[in-house]
Scaffold this motif. Structure first.
Motif, PDB file in Angstrom:
ATOM      1  N   LYS A   1       0.829  -1.205   0.000  1.00  0.00           N
ATOM      2  CA  LYS A   1       0.000   0.000   0.000  1.00  0.00           C
ATOM      3  C   LYS A   1       0.861   1.252   0.000  1.00  0.00           C
ATOM      4  N   GLU A   2       1.884   1.280   0.851  1.00  0.00           N
ATOM      5  CA  GLU A   2       2.761   2.446   0.942  1.00  0.00           C
ATOM      6  C   GLU A   2       3.503   2.682  -0.374  1.00  0.00           C
ATOM      7  N   VAL A   3       4.032   1.584  -0.940  1.00  0.00           N
ATOM      8  CA  VAL A   3       4.794   1.718  -2.179  1.00  0.00           C
ATOM      9  C   VAL A   3       3.890   2.188  -3.321  1.00  0.00           C
ATOM     10  N   GLN A   4       2.701   1.611  -3.418  1.00  0.00           N
ATOM     11  CA  GLN A   4       1.778   2.019  -4.473  1.00  0.00           C
ATOM     12  C   GLN A   4       1.371   3.485  -4.328  1.00  0.00           C
ATOM     13  N   ALA A   5       1.175   3.911  -3.098  1.00  0.00           N
ATOM     14  CA  ALA A   5       0.833   5.325  -2.871  1.00  0.00           C
ATOM     15  C   ALA A   5       1.993   6.236  -3.272  1.00  0.00           C
ATOM     16  N   PHE A   6       3.228   5.811  -2.956  1.00  0.00           N
ATOM     17  CA  PHE A   6       4.409   6.607  -3.333  1.00  0.00           C
ATOM     18  C   PHE A   6       4.558   6.658  -4.847  1.00  0.00           C
ATOM     19  N   LEU A   7       4.379   5.506  -5.504  1.00  0.00           N
ATOM     20  CA  LEU A   7       4.506   5.480  -6.961  1.00  0.00           C
ATOM     21  C   LEU A   7       3.463   6.389  -7.618  1.00  0.00           C
ATOM     22  N   LYS A   8       2.254   6.315  -7.137  1.00  0.00           N
ATOM     23  CA  LYS A   8       1.181   7.124  -7.712  1.00  0.00           C
ATOM     24  C   LYS A   8       1.431   8.605  -7.483  1.00  0.00           C
ATOM     25  N   LEU A   9       1.923   8.935  -6.273  1.00  0.00           N
ATOM     26  CA  LEU A   9       2.157  10.336  -5.936  1.00  0.00           C
ATOM     27  C   LEU A   9       3.215  10.965  -6.834  1.00  0.00           C
ATOM     28  N   HIS A  10       4.247  10.186  -7.204  1.00  0.00           N
ATOM     29  CA  HIS A  10       5.372  10.748  -7.973  1.00  0.00           C
ATOM     30  C   HIS A  10       5.364  10.326  -9.441  1.00  0.00           C
ATOM     31  N   GLY A  11       4.266   9.743  -9.894  1.00  0.00           N
ATOM     32  CA  GLY A  11       4.095   9.474 -11.312  1.00  0.00           C
ATOM     33  C   GLY A  11       4.837   8.262 -11.835  1.00  0.00           C
ATOM     34  N   PHE A  12       5.094   7.268 -10.984  1.00  0.00           N
ATOM     35  CA  PHE A  12       5.732   6.034 -11.441  1.00  0.00           C
ATOM     36  C   PHE A  12       4.673   4.946 -11.626  1.00  0.00           C
ATOM     37  N   THR A  13       4.982   3.993 -12.498  1.00  0.00           N
ATOM     38  CA  THR A  13       4.030   2.913 -12.754  1.00  0.00           C
ATOM     39  C   THR A  13       4.437   1.579 -12.118  1.00  0.00           C
ATOM     40  N   ALA A  14       5.724   1.438 -11.797  1.00  0.00           N
ATOM     41  CA  ALA A  14       6.218   0.190 -11.205  1.00  0.00           C
ATOM     42  C   ALA A  14       7.446   0.487 -10.353  1.00  0.00           C
ATOM     43  N   VAL A  15       7.769  -0.473  -9.477  1.00  0.00           N
ATOM     44  CA  VAL A  15       8.895  -0.284  -8.568  1.00  0.00           C
ATOM     45  C   VAL A  15      10.195  -0.094  -9.326  1.00  0.00           C
ATOM     46  N   SER A  16      10.378  -0.856 -10.391  1.00  0.00           N
ATOM     47  CA  SER A  16      11.611  -0.744 -11.179  1.00  0.00           C
ATOM     48  C   SER A  16      11.386  -0.003 -12.493  1.00  0.00           C
ATOM     49  N   GLY A  17      10.222   0.614 -12.629  1.00  0.00           N
ATOM     50  CA  GLY A  17       9.915   1.322 -13.869  1.00  0.00           C
ATOM     51  C   GLY A  17      10.438   2.742 -13.857  1.00  0.00           C
ATOM     52  N   ALA A  18      10.990   3.168 -14.977  1.00  0.00           N
ATOM     53  CA  ALA A  18      11.550   4.521 -15.094  1.00  0.00           C
ATOM     54  C   ALA A  18      10.461   5.526 -15.465  1.00  0.00           C
ATOM     55  N   LYS A  19      10.634   6.717 -14.953  1.00  0.00           N
ATOM     56  CA  LYS A  19       9.756   7.819 -15.357  1.00  0.00           C
ATOM     57  C   LYS A  19      10.594   8.759 -16.219  1.00  0.00           C
ATOM     58  N   LYS A  20      10.194   8.891 -17.460  1.00  0.00           N
ATOM     59  CA  LYS A  20      10.986   9.665 -18.409  1.00  0.00           C
ATOM     60  C   LYS A  20      10.384  11.049 -18.602  1.00  0.00           C
ATOM     61  N   SER A  21      11.289  12.007 -18.685  1.00  0.00           N
ATOM     62  CA  SER A  21      10.888  13.375 -18.992  1.00  0.00           C
ATOM     63  C   SER A  21      11.555  13.783 -20.315  1.00  0.00           C
ATOM     64  N   PHE A  22      11.688  15.064 -20.570  1.00  0.00           N
ATOM     65  CA  PHE A  22      12.181  15.525 -21.864  1.00  0.00           C
ATOM     66  C   PHE A  22      13.582  14.992 -22.179  1.00  0.00           C
ATOM     67  N   MET A  23      14.512  15.157 -21.260  1.00  0.00           N
ATOM     68  CA  MET A  23      15.887  14.756 -21.520  1.00  0.00           C
ATOM     69  C   MET A  23      16.442  13.832 -20.436  1.00  0.00           C
ATOM     70  N   SER A  24      15.622  13.322 -19.556  1.00  0.00           N
ATOM     71  CA  SER A  24      16.143  12.508 -18.438  1.00  0.00           C
ATOM     72  C   SER A  24      15.138  11.432 -18.053  1.00  0.00           C
ATOM     73  N   SER A  25      15.662  10.535 -17.248  1.00  0.00           N
ATOM     74  CA  SER A  25      14.797   9.479 -16.681  1.00  0.00           C
ATOM     75  C   SER A  25      15.294   9.160 -15.281  1.00  0.00           C
ATOM     76  N   THR A  26      14.378   8.785 -14.451  1.00  0.00           N
ATOM     77  CA  THR A  26      14.722   8.445 -13.059  1.00  0.00           C
ATOM     78  C   THR A  26      13.851   7.281 -12.604  1.00  0.00           C
ATOM     79  N   TYR A  27      14.144   6.812 -11.406  1.00  0.00           N
ATOM     80  CA  TYR A  27      13.453   5.622 -10.877  1.00  0.00           C
ATOM     81  C   TYR A  27      12.906   5.922  -9.481  1.00  0.00           C
ATOM     82  N   PRO A  28      11.929   5.136  -9.015  1.00  0.00           N
ATOM     83  CA  PRO A  28      11.354   5.382  -7.689  1.00  0.00           C
ATOM     84  C   PRO A  28      12.395   5.408  -6.577  1.00  0.00           C
ATOM     85  N   LEU A  29      13.400   4.516  -6.636  1.00  0.00           N
ATOM     86  CA  LEU A  29      14.409   4.487  -5.583  1.00  0.00           C
ATOM     87  C   LEU A  29      15.256   5.758  -5.593  1.00  0.00           C
ATOM     88  N   HIS A  30      15.563   6.265  -6.762  1.00  0.00           N
ATOM     89  CA  HIS A  30      16.307   7.521  -6.854  1.00  0.00           C
ATOM     90  C   HIS A  30      15.492   8.675  -6.256  1.00  0.00           C
TER      91      HIS A  30
END
Length: 262
Positions: A128-157
């Motif tokens: 529940k906590e992890v899913q709430a964190f992912l949703k809050l910061h726009g991630f779809t999975a624990v190891s899934g990257a969130k890409k922007s214009f010129m960069s990408s990051t991960y939930p752990l970062h």
């Protein structure tokens, strides 16, 4: 006669002494003529006395035998009672030990059940906590990257950047990789170190460092085992090659070949 010898005793006097000793009624034996002297003996009384003595002795023997049998029976009864007490004590001890085992097994089962329930509850809460964190910061999975214009990051970062040690630990337990690099080539620990101000991210760095050390130790152990296995396989392969070449050397009769395989 000479004084060295005892005075002779008549037959009547001897018989009278014998009767007196046994308590029989005898007439007084005088010093008259031995041929005319008489002794009166009550044969019936003597017979009764002998029978009474025999009965008395028999009764004493019977009582002695009864006492002996009673003593033996008492000893046997005491021994039987002792053995029964021992068996009863052994039975009670076995029952006590069995009960202790049952109680211990029940406690172990209860402890395992509680541990499983606690682990299941912890997993559910972590999810529940992890899913709430992912949703809050726009991630779809624990190891899934969130890409922007010129960069990408991960939930752990992201959790490392925020200094959220609890979420870092939750993400790691959910399958996130501590050595994952973002588009800038930085690991979560490097991101946390860059953001650290006077120990603000020290807890995050501690969690990540410990996780990386455990992962490196496991990888080194696995690498050593793999290297050992490869060495053994190489040695076995060489031995097989030598065995394959040996028959040809023997068939050709080549001394060089024979010496080589020897």
């Amino acid at each position: 006669g000479s004084s060295r010898f005892a005075r002779p005793v008549s037959q009547a006097q001897a018989l009278a002494s014998l009767c007196t000793m046994f308590g029989y009624d005898c007439s007084t034996c005088g010093r008259g003529d031995a041929a005319t002297s008489t002794v009166k003996v009550d044969m019936e009384a003597m017979s009764r006395r002998v029978e009474e003595d025999a009965r008395r002795l028999a009764e004493e023997a019977r009582r002695t035998e009864e006492r002996r049998k009673l003593a033996e029976e008492e000893a046997a009864r005491a021994e039987q009672e002792r053995k029964m007490r021992e068996r009863e004590e052994q039975r009670k001890e076995q029952e006590r030990q069995a009960q202790l085992r049952r109680d211990r097994e029940e406690q172990e089962r209860e402890a395992r059940r509680r541990a499983q329930e606690a682990e299941q509850k912890e997993r559910e809460e972590r999810h529940k906590e992890v899913q709430a964190f992912l949703k809050l910061h726009g991630f779809t999975a624990v190891s899934g990257a969130k890409k922007s214009f010129m960069s990408s990051t991960y939930p752990l970062h992201k959790a490392a950047e925020l200094g959220d040690a609890h979420m870092v630990d939750q993400l790691l337990k959910s399958g996130a990789t501590a050595t994952q690099k973002n588009s800038s080539g930085r690991t979560p620990a490097q991101v946390a170190a860059k953001k650290d101000r006077k120990g603000s991210h020290s807890a995050v760095l501690s969690v990540l460092t410990q996780t990386q050390a455990t992962a490196v130790g496991g990888a080194e152990a696995a690498g050593d085992a793999s290297q050992t296995l490869r060495k053994r396989q190489g040695a076995l392969s060489g031995a097989c090659s030598e065995l394959k070449g040996a028959p040809q050397a023997f068939l050709s009769g080549s001394p060089a070949g024979l010496e080589q395989h020897e």
